[in-house]
Design an enzyme around this catalytic site. Structure first.
Site, PDB file in Angstrom:
ATOM      1  N   LYS A 106      51.259  24.936  33.806  1.00  0.00           N
ATOM      2  CA  LYS A 106      49.855  24.676  34.116  1.00  0.00           C
ATOM      3  C   LYS A 106      49.621  24.820  35.616  1.00  0.00           C
ATOM      4  O   LYS A 106      50.516  24.530  36.416  1.00  0.00           O
ATOM      5  CB  LYS A 106      49.479  23.238  33.732  1.00  0.00           C
ATOM      6  N   ARG A 148      51.162  20.449  19.421  1.00  0.00           N
ATOM      7  CA  ARG A 148      51.135  20.771  17.993  1.00  0.00           C
ATOM      8  C   ARG A 148      52.540  20.851  17.399  1.00  0.00           C
ATOM      9  O   ARG A 148      52.731  20.626  16.205  1.00  0.00           O
ATOM     10  CB  ARG A 148      50.357  22.062  17.762  1.00  0.00           C
TER      11      ARG A 148
END
Length: 489
Positions: A270, A344
């Site tokens: 990120k 996820r």
């Protein structure tokens, strides 16, 4: 702020306190305010007229009463126009009221239960008390200032419902517990520390608890979860909490919360500015644990099981990579196209485990996608359901609780983009930026056939500035919805 709420059956002017608070609604004093005004020979109405006070929402006017008597002052609190007023208006009024009374520096005050004549004593008492307790929350953090004055306030709610105020205290305390977990720095709240706090809470409240270390996680076959965790020096934990009612349970519900105590994005790194709020990537886990805290006290007739796959997503020589293929607990294999789509992967194994343990329905909460924030903004969570009835039940619980969710589709045609040539699935839809929140939800739906609701809380879980119900930081979003879902009112 240390806030103590007290419920009283007496009228506003019958409870001794240095400050009394009356509502102004639609430009007029409330019934309780009119009673107080008559007792003090029209001081309140004259002040309103002289200063052209109309009582716009949150507007206040401090009026001096008879010298040497108690109360010494009345605070007129604006509730806005009569049209469009709601229970959320009351929540926000409670939060603003507490902040304003604290600003005045008084230690004790009595307020009327605003709008009880419109919403009923029970509902009005609950909303006002909940708002006050949420608005009074402050995160003390780790500042080393000395001699800082501690704010303490006792607030009486006149002619309120005692049971409603007591319930609001339980739920608001749980929301504030979740907020504090999210606000903890990541060097303090590691996966092991999150598990330790869950164990301490379970011991305090009589919940069943089991925590797996990294060896047990691997032995269980949670290959997707463990891959995310393997790059960190802080090992993962799989946290399981269970609440069982005394009588046979009406049904068994599972709550699953995303527990990334820090997320760098891994090798799909990120940008620095995007990492600033990543200590809050465990807001789903915080909501689940906090909601368990509330139901342990409220004791609904439903068995609830909570699961958190707690981990850090870091970079090291042991970290998982793009193009790795992982074997999940379900047996399905997953090709990694983006290591920043890690939540996820942890949730896939947690959902599978919840399914296998006998849950009849599952709610999963996660700060999962920026795409959901783009779609719905920072105030609204996305709701995805593989079962329309379960989806409606969760949505209605959120509406009653005052938390904003909006249904988004599990569009089956988009499932095609999750197919991999190397494995059974891939963890993202590739280079396309379209429908990111939907494809993430579709991925999660691959790991259970039970009724599943996925709440993408990436927007409302964390606020970078003060909001109507509290300060900047973790919001505790989702706690009220979960509690309402299984216990009602």
């Amino acid at each position: 702020m240390e806030l103590t709420l007290r419920s009283a059956r007496r009228f506003l002017d019958q409870i001794p306190a240095p400050l009394v608070v009356a509502g102004v609604w639609g430009g007029e004093l409330s019934e309780e305010g009119q009673r107080l005004d008559a007792r003090h020979r029209g001081r309140l109405s004259r002040a309103m007229e002289a200063l052209h006070f109309k009582g716009e929402f949150g507007e206040t006017l401090l009026v001096s009463l008879e010298e040497g008597e108690e109360p010494g002052f009345a605070l007129l609190f604006g509730l806005g126009k009569k049209r469009g007023v709601s229970l959320e208006t009351l929540r926000q009024a409670g939060a603003r009221l507490v902040r304003e009374v604290a600003r005045l520096g008084v230690k004790e005050a009595v307020a009327e239960t605003f709008l009880a004549e419109k919403f009923g004593k029970k509902e009005a008492s609950y909303a006002l008390a909940e708002g006050a307790l949420l608005g009074g929350y402050r995160w003390s953090g780790y500042k080393t200032e000395t001699g800082k004055r501690s704010e303490r306030l006792r607030l009486w709610l006149a002619r309120s419902s005692g049971p409603a105020v007591e319930r609001a205290e339980v739920v608001a305390e749980a929301v504030n517990y979740a907020r504090s977990l999210v606000n903890e720095p990541p060097n303090i709240l590691t996966p092991a520390e999150l598990a330790r706090r869950a164990e301490a809470m379970a011991q305090e409240l009589g919940l069943q608890v089991e925590v797996w270390d990294e060896q047990r996680i691997q032995e269980a076959g949670m290959g997707a979860f463990y891959a995310v965790a393997q790059g960190s020096a802080n090992p993962p934990r799989f946290i399981q909490l269970t609440y069982r009612p005394e009588a046979p349970a009406e049904r068994v519900v599972a709550w699953v919360g995303k527990g990334l105590t820090f997320d760098t994005g891994g090798y799909s790194l990120k940008p620095s500015e995007s990492q600033i709020t990543m200590k809050g990537d465990m807001a789903g886990a915080a909501a689940v644990l906090a909601a368990m805290r509330a139901i342990a006290r409220l004791k609904p007739p439903v068995e609830v099981r909570a699961y958190v796959a707690a981990a850090e997503n870091m970079i090291s020589g042991r970290a998982y990579r793009v193009s790795d293929v992982l074997k999940s607990l379900s047996g399905k294999t997953i090709e990694v196209l983006n290591t920043d789509a890690e939540g996820r992967l942890t949730l896939a194994d947690a959902i599978t485990y919840a399914d296998r343990q006998g849950a009849q329905a599952i709610v999963e909460l996660s700060t999962l996608t920026g795409a959901c924030v783009v779609a719905l903004g920072e105030k609204v969570a996305g709701l995805f359901a593989n079962d329309p009835r379960w989806g409606r039940e969760v949505r209605e619980a959120a509406e009653r609780a005052g938390e904003k969710v909006w249904p988004l589709p599990l569009e089956e045609e988009y499932r095609e983009v999750l197919k991999s040539e190397t494995a059974d699935l891939r963890n993202t839809h590739g280079r396309s930026r379209a429908a990111g929140a939907i494809t993430a939800a579709l991925f999660l739906s691959e790991f259970t056939e039970k009724p599943l609701v996925h709440l993408d809380i990436a927007g409302p879980a964390y606020s970078e500035k003060e909001h109507p119900l509290g300060p900047a930081g973790g919001t505790g979003f989702g706690v009220r919805t979960l509690v309402e879902l299984v216990s009602g009112r």
